[in-house]
Design a protein around this motif. Structure first.
Motif: not given
Length: 112
Positions: A21-31, A96-112
């Protein structure tokens, strides 16, 4: 599967249906797409604690590339687009339309 209860998510859902499923952030931007669920055992229950999102999370799920990533050039940059989203930061009122409750810029990137 039992999941951690939050005000924005039901007590029980079919979490396997979230994969892809596509995840969107709090502003509706696709993560990105949800590619992996991270679970931990609590007593006799398995509890989802976070999800991994993005193309890199898909590759991570399919094959372990941690030692090859530095050798893969442009693919390494794509693999960097992986996010870790704690379960409590998800709004699953509409699974069916999951969302993060934070903005994309606030999400933590996974380390390699």
């Amino acid at each position: 599967m039992v999941v951690n209860e939050t005000p924005l998510s039901p007590r029980e859902i079919h979490v396997e249906a979230l994969i892809g499923r596509a995840l969107r952030d709090a502003d509706g931007q696709k993560v990105g797409r949800i590619e992996e669920l991270v679970v931990e055992q609590e007593d006799t229950d398995w509890v989802v604690v976070e999800i991994h999102v993005g193309v890199g999370a898909l590759v991570e799920r399919v094959v372990e590339l941690s030692t090859l990533v530095p050798l893969m050039g442009a693919l390494g940059k794509k693999l960097g687009k992986r996010f870790r989203v704690p379960w409590h930061e998800l709004d699953l009122t509409d699974p069916d339309h999951p969302r993060a409750i934070v903005r994309l810029g606030e999400l933590k990137r996974l380390e390699r």
